[in-house]
Design an enzyme around this catalytic site. Structure first.
Site, short mmCIF file in Angstrom:
data_model
loop_
_atom_site.label_atom_id
_atom_site.label_comp_id
_atom_site.label_asym_id
_atom_site.label_seq_id
_atom_site.Cartn_x
_atom_site.Cartn_y
_atom_site.Cartn_z
N TYR A 81 -18.67 -24.86 -10.14
CA TYR A 81 -19.97 -25.54 -10.34
C TYR A 81 -20.07 -26.24 -11.68
O TYR A 81 -21.02 -26.96 -11.93
CB TYR A 81 -21.14 -24.56 -10.17
N LYS A 82 -19.09 -26.03 -12.57
CA LYS A 82 -19.13 -26.69 -13.88
C LYS A 82 -18.48 -28.07 -13.74
O LYS A 82 -19.05 -28.95 -13.12
CB LYS A 82 -18.45 -25.80 -14.93
N PHE A 90 -16.39 -15.47 -22.84
CA PHE A 90 -17.74 -15.46 -22.29
C PHE A 90 -18.12 -14.00 -22.02
O PHE A 90 -17.31 -13.23 -21.48
CB PHE A 90 -17.75 -16.27 -21.00
N ASP A 136 -8.86 -17.41 -17.69
CA ASP A 136 -10.12 -17.87 -17.12
C ASP A 136 -10.23 -19.37 -17.41
O ASP A 136 -10.23 -19.79 -18.58
CB ASP A 136 -11.29 -17.09 -17.75
N ARG A 170 -24.48 -27.90 -27.86
CA ARG A 170 -23.26 -28.12 -27.08
C ARG A 170 -23.43 -29.32 -26.14
O ARG A 170 -24.47 -29.45 -25.48
CB ARG A 170 -23.03 -26.84 -26.27
C1 LIG Z 1 -19.51 -19.83 -16.67
C2 LIG Z 1 -18.64 -18.65 -16.93
C3 LIG Z 1 -18.78 -17.45 -16.19
C4 LIG Z 1 -19.89 -17.30 -15.20
O1 LIG Z 1 -19.59 -16.37 -14.20
P1 LIG Z 1 -20.40 -16.38 -12.83
O2 LIG Z 1 -20.00 -15.12 -12.17
O3 LIG Z 1 -20.00 -17.62 -12.09
O4 LIG Z 1 -21.86 -16.43 -13.15
C5 LIG Z 1 -17.88 -16.43 -16.43
N1 LIG Z 1 -16.90 -16.56 -17.35
C6 LIG Z 1 -16.75 -17.68 -18.08
C7 LIG Z 1 -15.64 -17.78 -19.07
C8 LIG Z 1 -17.62 -18.75 -17.90
O5 LIG Z 1 -17.50 -19.86 -18.64
#
Ligand SMILES: *Cc1c(COP(=O)(O)O)cnc(C)c1O
Length: 397
Positions: free
Chosen positions: A209-210, A113, A184, A356
């Site tokens: 939150y996911k 990400f 992660d 998705r």
């Molecule tokens: C959703 C996601 C994030 C989001 O980071 P936030 O700081 O919570 O906005 C970061 N890394 C990955 C791999 C994600 O899937």
């Protein structure tokens, strides 16, 4: 075993909506409004400052951290909640680089990400020690691990394709080369059983939150392996990670173990909503969750492929390589997703051409899959997406 019809009844799902986006933002647990209202009225309202002790606010980041820790296979006492995932990525990475002072490479993959990669770039710029971010294709990570790599920073499940890395195998390889491994778990925690202890992860981070359903902006988590937690330097040395925050010492001394990965004041209102979600998770059997997730994704893949030959599967068919989402390539994917959303099937779009769909057994069942497939078949088969109003991009896709 977990009764998934019973867990479904514990969420608010808007009438007529098939919600296949719990991989981005989970739905509201029905108990969350009362749980948050209690913190607002009975705790903040009545206790004010004494709530830190009386309502236990100060202990929640580690107490609830352990409940999240069970979902990812962490040893008790080695997970803490707070901040956002991007911050926790930075913290883990800074700590790991300091543990490998002679090495200059951060290894990641192009399926990561962007925020994780951006945080690495920012850290490299701030350190000014000649570090390098090496980004390779997801299939090339194992071969790219060499004696220059200080840390391998990988997101276990690719947010676009849903492809899953082998945590234990890659970590073993990194360790053999003398590197550390940061995992992660943004698309793993609450999606399937994870075992950071057995997988020998040095650090793990993720959001709540996911799949965990903690609500928009819910706090992130960080895990530090017990073999490191008493010696790592937390980098973001905030007062609540200090050994004695209320001694108001002018210089920093890291707190015991995972406590040192705290930064500032806990997000108490967010933790209250997360508490309601964790009440549901506390009784979920993660192996049963995985079995149901594979059943849902298999059925969705088979249904969409049978009905829509123009959609090309982006997600691995091999169960061992699959997270809990299914993605398809489709050149007009943005418009097609808007047409689906207009008909109550909520997924999302990720550039350049990915449609998705997330599958979350706590509240999605086989009947939802079948109804979603029927609507997708109609939208794609009849070209219902081909209208100007579906082609204008919103700020959040
Ligand atoms: C959703 C996601 C994030 C989001 O980071 P936030 O700081 O919570 O906005 C970061 N890394 C990955 C791999 C994600 O899937």
């Amino acid at each position: 075993m977990t009764d998934f019809a019973a867990t479904k009844a514990l969420f608010h799902l808007p009438e007529g909506m098939i919600y296949l986006d719990g991989n981005s933002l989970g739905p509201l647990p029905l108990s969350a409004p009362d749980r948050v209202a209690r913190t607002l009225a009975a705790e903040w309202g009545e206790m004010l400052i004494t709530g830190w002790n009386k309502a236990g606010w100060m202990a929640q980041p580690t107490e609830m951290g352990d409940r999240v820790g069970r979902l990812v296979g962490a040893e008790p006492g080695h997970v803490v909640l707070g901040d956002t995932l991007s911050i926790k990525v930075f913290q883990a990475l800074a700590a790991a680089l300091e543990m490998r002072p002679g090495r200059k490479v951060i290894l990641s993959d192009s399926g990561n990400f962007p925020s994780d990669l951006y945080m690495a770039e920012g850290l490299i710029a701030a350190l000014k020690q000649g570090h390098e971010l090496r980004v390779v294709a997801p299939e090339a990570v194992a071969e790219a691990i060499d004696g220059d790599v200080a840390v391998m920073m990988i997101t276990e499940v690719d947010y676009r394709t849903g492809r899953r890395h082998d945590m234990a195998a890659l970590t073993r390889r990194a360790h053999q080369a003398g590197a550390l491994a940061i995992w992660d778990l943004a698309h793993s925690a609450g999606a399937f059983p994870v075992d950071v202890a057995e997988g020998m992860a040095d650090f793990a981070v993720g959001c709540t939150y996911k799949y965990i359903n903690g609500g928009p902006g819910a706090p992130a988590f960080i895990y530090v392996a017990p073999r490191h937690s008493g010696t790592v330097n937390p980098a973001l040395s905030g007062w609540l990670g200090h050994e004695a925050p209320f001694a108001f010492d002018p210089s920093y001394r890291p707190g015991p173990g995972i406590e040192r990965m705290r930064v500032g004041t806990p997000p108490v209102l967010g933790l209250a909503a997360l508490d309601a979600a964790l009440d549901i998770w506390d009784s979920v059997d993660m192996d049963a969750l995985r079995a149901r997730s594979l059943e849902l994704t298999d059925r969705f893949i088979a249904g969409v492929e049978a009905a829509c030959p123009t959609l090309r599967l982006a997600t691995p068919r091999d169960h061992a390589l699959r997270g809990s989402q299914v993605s398809f390539h489709f050149a007009d994917g943005y418009a097609a997703m808007q047409a689906l959303i207009a008909r109550g099937v909520i997924g999302d779009f990720r550039a350049p051409d990915i449609m998705r769909f997330g599958f979350t057994p706590l509240y999605i069942d086989l009947d939802d899959v079948d109804r979603a497939v029927a609507i997708i078949a109609e939208v794609i088969g009849k070209g219902l997406w081909n209208r100007p109003e579906y082609k204008t991009r919103a700020r959040v896709t």
